[in-house]
Design an enzyme around this catalytic site. Structure first.
Site, PDB file in Angstrom:
ATOM      1  N   GLU A   1      36.123  33.313  50.662  1.00  0.00           N
ATOM      2  CA  GLU A   1      34.870  32.546  50.681  1.00  0.00           C
ATOM      3  C   GLU A   1      35.150  31.239  49.956  1.00  0.00           C
ATOM      4  O   GLU A   1      35.196  31.200  48.728  1.00  0.00           O
ATOM      5  CB  GLU A   1      33.761  33.336  49.973  1.00  0.00           C
ATOM      6  CG  GLU A   1      33.373  34.603  50.696  1.00  0.00           C
ATOM      7  CD  GLU A   1      32.634  34.338  51.997  1.00  0.00           C
ATOM      8  OE1 GLU A   1      32.136  33.214  52.188  1.00  0.00           O
ATOM      9  OE2 GLU A   1      32.584  35.243  52.833  1.00  0.00           O
TER      10      GLU A   1
ATOM     11  N   CYS B   1      28.774  25.925  46.859  1.00  0.00           N
ATOM     12  CA  CYS B   1      29.574  25.832  48.093  1.00  0.00           C
ATOM     13  C   CYS B   1      28.713  25.385  49.272  1.00  0.00           C
ATOM     14  O   CYS B   1      29.208  24.760  50.198  1.00  0.00           O
ATOM     15  CB  CYS B   1      30.222  27.175  48.389  1.00  0.00           C
ATOM     16  SG  CYS B   1      29.011  28.524  48.433  1.00  0.00           S
TER      17      CYS B   1
HETATM   18  P1  NAD Z   1      39.395  27.383  42.190  1.00  0.00           P
HETATM   19  O1  NAD Z   1      39.949  27.743  43.512  1.00  0.00           O
HETATM   20  O2  NAD Z   1      39.729  26.076  41.606  1.00  0.00           O
HETATM   21  O3  NAD Z   1      39.787  28.490  41.130  1.00  0.00           O
HETATM   22  C1  NAD Z   1      39.702  29.870  41.466  1.00  0.00           C
HETATM   23  C2  NAD Z   1      40.611  30.663  40.598  1.00  0.00           C
HETATM   24  O4  NAD Z   1      41.930  30.370  40.993  1.00  0.00           O
HETATM   25  C3  NAD Z   1      40.507  30.335  39.114  1.00  0.00           C
HETATM   26  O5  NAD Z   1      40.168  31.518  38.431  1.00  0.00           O
HETATM   27  C4  NAD Z   1      41.894  29.826  38.745  1.00  0.00           C
HETATM   28  O6  NAD Z   1      42.324  30.402  37.540  1.00  0.00           O
HETATM   29  C5  NAD Z   1      42.759  30.326  39.855  1.00  0.00           C
HETATM   30  N1  NAD Z   1      43.907  29.465  40.154  1.00  0.00           N
HETATM   31  C6  NAD Z   1      44.058  28.147  39.932  1.00  0.00           C
HETATM   32  N2  NAD Z   1      45.269  27.724  40.389  1.00  0.00           N
HETATM   33  C7  NAD Z   1      45.868  28.808  40.919  1.00  0.00           C
HETATM   34  C8  NAD Z   1      47.106  29.026  41.568  1.00  0.00           C
HETATM   35  N3  NAD Z   1      47.983  28.039  41.751  1.00  0.00           N
HETATM   36  N4  NAD Z   1      47.402  30.258  41.984  1.00  0.00           N
HETATM   37  C9  NAD Z   1      46.539  31.285  41.807  1.00  0.00           C
HETATM   38  N5  NAD Z   1      45.335  31.148  41.204  1.00  0.00           N
HETATM   39  C10 NAD Z   1      44.999  29.927  40.777  1.00  0.00           C
HETATM   40  O7  NAD Z   1      37.794  27.534  42.376  1.00  0.00           O
HETATM   41  P2  NAD Z   1      36.663  27.533  41.285  1.00  0.00           P
HETATM   42  O8  NAD Z   1      36.690  26.252  40.523  1.00  0.00           O
HETATM   43  O9  NAD Z   1      36.661  28.810  40.541  1.00  0.00           O
HETATM   44  O10 NAD Z   1      35.359  27.559  42.225  1.00  0.00           O
HETATM   45  C11 NAD Z   1      34.879  26.431  42.905  1.00  0.00           C
HETATM   46  C12 NAD Z   1      35.154  26.549  44.383  1.00  0.00           C
HETATM   47  O11 NAD Z   1      34.606  27.769  44.866  1.00  0.00           O
HETATM   48  C13 NAD Z   1      34.519  25.457  45.216  1.00  0.00           C
HETATM   49  O12 NAD Z   1      35.432  24.998  46.171  1.00  0.00           O
HETATM   50  C14 NAD Z   1      33.369  26.168  45.910  1.00  0.00           C
HETATM   51  O13 NAD Z   1      32.961  25.593  47.124  1.00  0.00           O
HETATM   52  C15 NAD Z   1      33.917  27.533  46.084  1.00  0.00           C
HETATM   53  N6  NAD Z   1      32.855  28.510  46.254  1.00  0.00           N
HETATM   54  C16 NAD Z   1      32.707  29.129  47.452  1.00  0.00           C
HETATM   55  C17 NAD Z   1      31.666  30.023  47.662  1.00  0.00           C
HETATM   56  C18 NAD Z   1      31.462  30.692  49.000  1.00  0.00           C
HETATM   57  O14 NAD Z   1      30.716  31.643  49.076  1.00  0.00           O
HETATM   58  N7  NAD Z   1      32.068  30.227  50.059  1.00  0.00           N
HETATM   59  C19 NAD Z   1      30.791  30.298  46.619  1.00  0.00           C
HETATM   60  C20 NAD Z   1      30.976  29.632  45.405  1.00  0.00           C
HETATM   61  C21 NAD Z   1      32.011  28.761  45.232  1.00  0.00           C
END
Ligand code: NAD
Length: 503
Positions: free
Chosen positions: A265, A299
């Site tokens: 997601e 999102c």
């Molecule tokens: P992110 O992808 O930046 O981070 C997600 C997780 O990934 C974090 O916990 C981080 O520690 C980890 N991470 C970072 N670099 C990594 C790597 N190289 N390898 C593995 N893990 C790694 O997202 P975020 O800041 O937590 O959330 C914001 C994003 O989520 C936005 O893009 C938003 O649109 C999306 N989002 C989507 C939905 C949906 O339902 N589609 C809902 C809410 C948020």
């Protein structure tokens, strides 16, 4: 290094936060912690235990063991736990939830309510699913044979949920998998462990057995290592990620090396189409809500407003007037603020740079002064652009901030072409008084959901929410669609004794 104490006691926000593995609050195996800061002030709030690969290995073992009994627990018992947890979670609105949400993610008053009450709704809806996890009996050609197609839980699910709606999205990441009989190892965001822990606390207090839900925050530095370990672990059978398209692609690439199914997601860049016969006042209200709730950090946030040329001036005038009424500022000083700070100073700078890049490329700023304010440089007022084109980064990238751009169209075909000119496919809206025309366009927009005369930010927990691929990811949450993601079909056939074989 501070000693991590029992994480159930979060009444004092400054207490360290522990891992929760196999029903026990604990330090990480190497006693490492990472600081969690208040994004509005920049000050450290507390230290959080940082789970290592060894901790993930123990949690996966614990979840694997718990699966044996949890998957056989009857639906009424599972349902009761979620119903109780809903009531318990709601009670947190009167205890520590407001302080935690306000401090960790700069949540405004209304966002705090969304996090608590909508999450209780997710628990209740999930509870209702317990008795709807059904199979089928399929007619067999082979004489005397009975064929059942059962739905079974998958096993251990590795879930990652983000900080932007930290309570809702944590519940969404774990509730459907658990009600289906799976067990979960959860990696919360490093920005909001205590917000996300509210979900664990409520379910534990409601009687969820040990090992069914494990909670393993990790420092940002260790995130790639532990995530790769968990995604590829042979006892993890499903990956459930909510986050950015950047990390989603990394996770999908790891999962494909072991052909593991993921629910991804990811982000959005939601368009709103405002047709020439739209109720402009309704469209303006909806765009303001859709683009600026939680400072645009949703999102489903409206990022592209595609307006018919004949009404664009009136629309802009009304939109600017309405946006001008909103209060931007430090929610810690003023509880009436609608637009508070972004989740990090880096995020504010990134959003500002996207807008600046567009302005440098010739776009016009209708409102916003490109300033970042606040004690930790996270506060940005709403920014609205026009004249954005596909050479500009903001045309393509999710901004995740309080900004949107206006584009104009002449024909419905142009409106659809603009709406579909994006890698994202999460959600959209169409505004028109002609419902049949709006329905026609809603069908043509490439998006997992398209709302007629309503905001892009709209979700109910029964709905199969998700993108249709590309940078919004794949897989659906909510209702029976969620059950389909977190169960497997099992064919069980029963042959009649004495069957005749050809050789
Ligand atoms: P992110 O992808 O930046 O981070 C997600 C997780 O990934 C974090 O916990 C981080 O520690 C980890 N991470 C970072 N670099 C990594 C790597 N190289 N390898 C593995 N893990 C790694 O997202 P975020 O800041 O937590 O959330 C914001 C994003 O989520 C936005 O893009 C938003 O649109 C999306 N989002 C989507 C939905 C949906 O339902 N589609 C809902 C809410 C948020």
């Amino acid at each position: 290094m501070p000693t991590v104490t029992n994480g159930t006691s979060v009444s004092a926000l400054s207490q360290p936060q522990a891992l929760y593995i196999d029903g026990v609050y604990q330090n990480s195996s190497d006693n490492a912690t990472f600081p969690v800061n208040n994004p509005m002030t920049g000050e450290k709030i507390y230290d959080c235990a940082s789970a290592t690969v060894d901790d993930y290995a123990s949690a996966i073992e614990s979840a694997h063991e718990a699966y044996a009994s949890w998957s056989k627990t009857g639906p009424s018992a599972r349902r009761l736990i979620f119903l109780k947890a809903a009531d318990i979670l709601e009670s947190y609105i009167n205890t520590d939830a407001p302080e935690i949400l306000s401090s960790e993610v700069s949540a405004t008053k209304s966002w705090i309510k969304v996090n608590i009450f909508a999450t209780a709704g997710i628990f209740r809806e999930s509870a209702g699913l317990a008795t709807h996890i059904k199979g089928e009996i399929v007619p067999a050609d082979r004489p005397g044979t009975t064929i059942l197609v059962a739905r079974e839980a998958v096993g251990v699910v590795f879930a990652i949920s983000p900080w932007n709606a930290p309570v809702n999205l944590t519940a969404r990441a774990i509730a459907c998998p658990i009600i289906c009989g799976n067990t979960v190892v959860l990696k919360p965001s490093e920005f909001s462990p205590k917000c996300q822990h509210l979900v664990i606390k409520a379910l534990t207090a409601a009687g969820l057995p040990k090992g069914v839900l494990n909670f393993l925050p990790t420092s940002p530095e260790l995130a790639p290592e532990v995530t790769e370990f968990a995604v590829k672990h042979p006892k993890v059978l499903r990956v459930n990620f909510t986050g950015s398209d950047r990390v989603g692609k990394i996770i999908a690439a790891w999962a494909v090396t072991c052909l593991k199914r993921c629910v991804l997601e990811l982000g959005g860049k939601a368009p709103v189409l405002v047709l020439d016969d739209a109720n402009i006042d309704d469209a303006v209200e909806s765009v303001v809500f859709g683009a600026l709730s939680n400072s645009g950090q949703i999102c489903m946030s409206t990022e592209r407003v595609i307006v018919h040329k004949s009404i664009v001036n009136e629309f802009k005038e009304k939109l600017l007037a309405r946006v001008g009424e909103l209060k931007t500022g430090n929610h810690l000083d003023d509880s009436e603020v609608s637009i508070s700070g972004l989740f990090t100073p880096a995020s504010a700078t990134r959003v500002r740079d996207l807008i600046q890049g567009a302005v440098d490329g010739g776009a016009k700023l209708l409102t916003g002064d490109l300033k970042i304010t606040g004690p930790n440089k996270t506060i940005m007022a709403p920014h609205i652009l026009e004249g954005v084109n596909s050479d500009m980064n903001i045309y393509h990238k999710e901004s995740f901030g309080p900004t949107m751009f206006i584009a104009e169209f002449n024909t419905d075909e142009e409106a659809i072409a603009l709406a579909n000119d994006s890698e994202f496919s999460l959600c959209a809206s169409v505004f028109s008084r002609d419902v049949l025309r709006a329905m026609d366009l809603a069908r043509q927009v490439r998006a997992g959901s398209c709302h007629v005369n309503g905001p892009t930010v709209f979700v109910e927990s029964t709905l199969p929410n998700g993108g249709t691929g590309g940078s919004s990811g794949y897989g659906r949450f909510g209702g029976i669609a969620g059950v389909e993601e977190f169960t497997e079909r099992k064919i069980i056939s029963l042959a009649r004794p004495g069957m005749k074989y050809p050789f």
